[in-house]
Design a protein around this motif. Structure first.
Motif, mmCIF file in Angstrom:
data_model
loop_
_atom_site.group_PDB
_atom_site.id
_atom_site.type_symbol
_atom_site.label_atom_id
_atom_site.label_comp_id
_atom_site.label_asym_id
_atom_site.label_seq_id
_atom_site.Cartn_x
_atom_site.Cartn_y
_atom_site.Cartn_z
ATOM 1 N N ALA A 33 0.861 -1.193 0.000
ATOM 2 C CA ALA A 33 0.000 0.000 0.000
ATOM 3 C C ALA A 33 0.895 1.240 0.000
ATOM 4 C CB ALA A 33 -0.922 0.010 1.206
ATOM 5 N N LEU A 34 0.428 2.284 -0.641
ATOM 6 C CA LEU A 34 1.155 3.553 -0.645
ATOM 7 C C LEU A 34 0.686 4.370 0.548
ATOM 8 C CD1 LEU A 34 3.040 5.592 -2.102
ATOM 9 C CD2 LEU A 34 0.999 6.447 -3.252
ATOM 10 N N PHE A 35 1.623 4.822 1.363
ATOM 11 C CA PHE A 35 1.318 5.622 2.555
ATOM 12 C C PHE A 35 1.917 7.002 2.339
ATOM 13 C CE2 PHE A 35 2.767 7.147 6.756
ATOM 14 C CZ PHE A 35 1.529 7.287 7.356
ATOM 15 N N GLN A 36 1.105 8.028 2.589
ATOM 16 C CA GLN A 36 1.582 9.403 2.461
ATOM 17 C C GLN A 36 1.262 10.137 3.754
ATOM 18 O OE1 GLN A 36 0.199 11.588 -0.952
ATOM 19 N NE2 GLN A 36 0.752 13.535 -0.063
ATOM 20 N N PHE A 53 9.756 8.062 10.784
ATOM 21 C CA PHE A 53 8.778 7.081 10.325
ATOM 22 C C PHE A 53 9.446 5.707 10.393
ATOM 23 C CE2 PHE A 53 5.126 5.513 8.442
ATOM 24 C CZ PHE A 53 5.371 4.833 7.272
ATOM 25 N N TYR A 54 8.848 4.789 11.186
ATOM 26 C CA TYR A 54 9.427 3.467 11.423
ATOM 27 C C TYR A 54 8.562 2.368 10.815
ATOM 28 C CZ TYR A 54 12.224 5.745 15.064
ATOM 29 O OH TYR A 54 13.066 6.551 15.751
ATOM 30 N N SER A 55 9.210 1.297 10.361
ATOM 31 C CA SER A 55 8.508 0.122 9.852
ATOM 32 C C SER A 55 8.075 -0.754 11.044
ATOM 33 C CB SER A 55 9.440 -0.673 8.930
ATOM 34 O OG SER A 55 10.429 -1.334 9.694
ATOM 35 N N LYS A 62 12.003 7.001 7.162
ATOM 36 C CA LYS A 62 12.156 8.422 6.817
ATOM 37 C C LYS A 62 12.452 9.193 8.090
ATOM 38 C CE LYS A 62 10.621 8.362 2.457
ATOM 39 N NZ LYS A 62 11.367 8.726 1.320
ATOM 40 N N SER A 63 13.172 10.306 7.930
ATOM 41 C CA SER A 63 13.489 11.149 9.073
ATOM 42 C C SER A 63 13.662 12.586 8.589
ATOM 43 C CB SER A 63 14.779 10.669 9.734
ATOM 44 O OG SER A 63 15.144 11.520 10.787
ATOM 45 N N SER A 64 13.194 13.522 9.395
ATOM 46 C CA SER A 64 13.441 14.930 9.088
ATOM 47 C C SER A 64 13.668 15.668 10.398
ATOM 48 C CB SER A 64 12.277 15.549 8.313
ATOM 49 O OG SER A 64 11.157 15.703 9.141
ATOM 50 N N TYR A 72 5.738 13.257 2.775
ATOM 51 C CA TYR A 72 6.513 12.066 2.466
ATOM 52 C C TYR A 72 5.604 10.961 1.958
ATOM 53 C CZ TYR A 72 9.978 14.485 5.231
ATOM 54 O OH TYR A 72 10.838 15.428 5.713
ATOM 55 N N LYS A 73 6.120 10.175 0.997
ATOM 56 C CA LYS A 73 5.407 9.019 0.464
ATOM 57 C C LYS A 73 6.294 7.797 0.641
ATOM 58 C CE LYS A 73 2.922 11.581 -3.077
ATOM 59 N NZ LYS A 73 2.682 11.755 -4.504
ATOM 60 N N GLU A 74 5.670 6.680 0.974
ATOM 61 C CA GLU A 74 6.418 5.455 1.183
ATOM 62 C C GLU A 74 5.515 4.277 0.828
ATOM 63 O OE1 GLU A 74 9.811 3.350 2.184
ATOM 64 O OE2 GLU A 74 9.637 5.518 2.320
ATOM 65 N N ILE A 75 6.039 3.326 0.055
ATOM 66 C CA ILE A 75 5.290 2.100 -0.217
ATOM 67 C C ILE A 75 5.612 1.128 0.912
ATOM 68 C CG2 ILE A 75 5.032 0.139 -1.763
ATOM 69 C CD1 ILE A 75 5.436 2.012 -4.090
#
Length: 191
Positions: A33-36, A53-55, A62-64, A72-75
């Protein structure tokens, strides 16, 4: 502080974050799934924020740091609970407005077969959703600024009242001391 949210559809939220604290949000995700996530931070020194953002395996995706807003977008690569954490890097209260958006694998396959007009409609929908989220954020920010303004005005009023009271006490005590010092002394010629 750990706040658990299980989200399966689009979700726009705003929450406060005390200085030096961390807020983690759990998001149930499905593989492929695509998560934004989009977020905006407001408050004093609003760029003193860290987002991670952790799995489900607790690996950092992701980190900022020191960004008052992000998109941010992440599959998603695994089924399970993903975590999005916000941490204030200073002692000041911050207001965080964020938006989670999920697109399932079936929706991704459908998106690949859409023609140009369908893609433009999708973009228009996202633009309208962004405008709605921005209006919600602006409303929350204005309410927070109004509360801070009223609090500051009260503090200034009490401070000025205290200063005026101190000046009056000092003036009265000086007049009393000077009249007591010169009382009974003659300043005429001594014969």
């Amino acid at each position: 502080m750990f706040l658990l949210l299980l989200l399966s559809t689009i979700q726009a939220l705003s929450t406060g974050l005390d200085g030096g604290k961390e807020l983690c949000l759990g998001v149930q995700g499905k593989k492929t799934a695509l998560f934004q996530i989009s977020f905006v931070v407001s408050g004093f020194q609003e760029d003193n924020i860290e987002m991670k953002f952790y799995s489900p395996r607790k690996t950092l995706l992701k980190s900022s740091i020191k960004q008052k807003e992000g998109n941010y977008k992440e599959i998603m690569t695994d089924d399970g609970q993903y975590e999005v954490c916000f941490k204030s890097l200073d002692k000041y209260y911050k207001l965080i407005s964020f938006n989670f958006d999920f697109v399932e694998e079936n929706d991704l396959a459908l998106a690949e077969t859409m023609d140009q007009m369908a893609e433009e409609m999708k973009q228009a929908y996202r633009s309208l959703k962004t405008i709605q989220n921005n209006q919600h954020y602006q409303n929350d920010r204005e309410n927070e600024h109004q509360r801070m303004l009223e609090s500051t005005e009260k503090k200034l009023w009490w401070c000025s009242a205290g200063k005026m009271g101190a000046l009056i006490v000092i003036c009265i005590s000086q007049i009393y001391m000077l009249t007591g010092y010169f009382k009974g002394k003659s300043f005429g010629p001594n014969v």
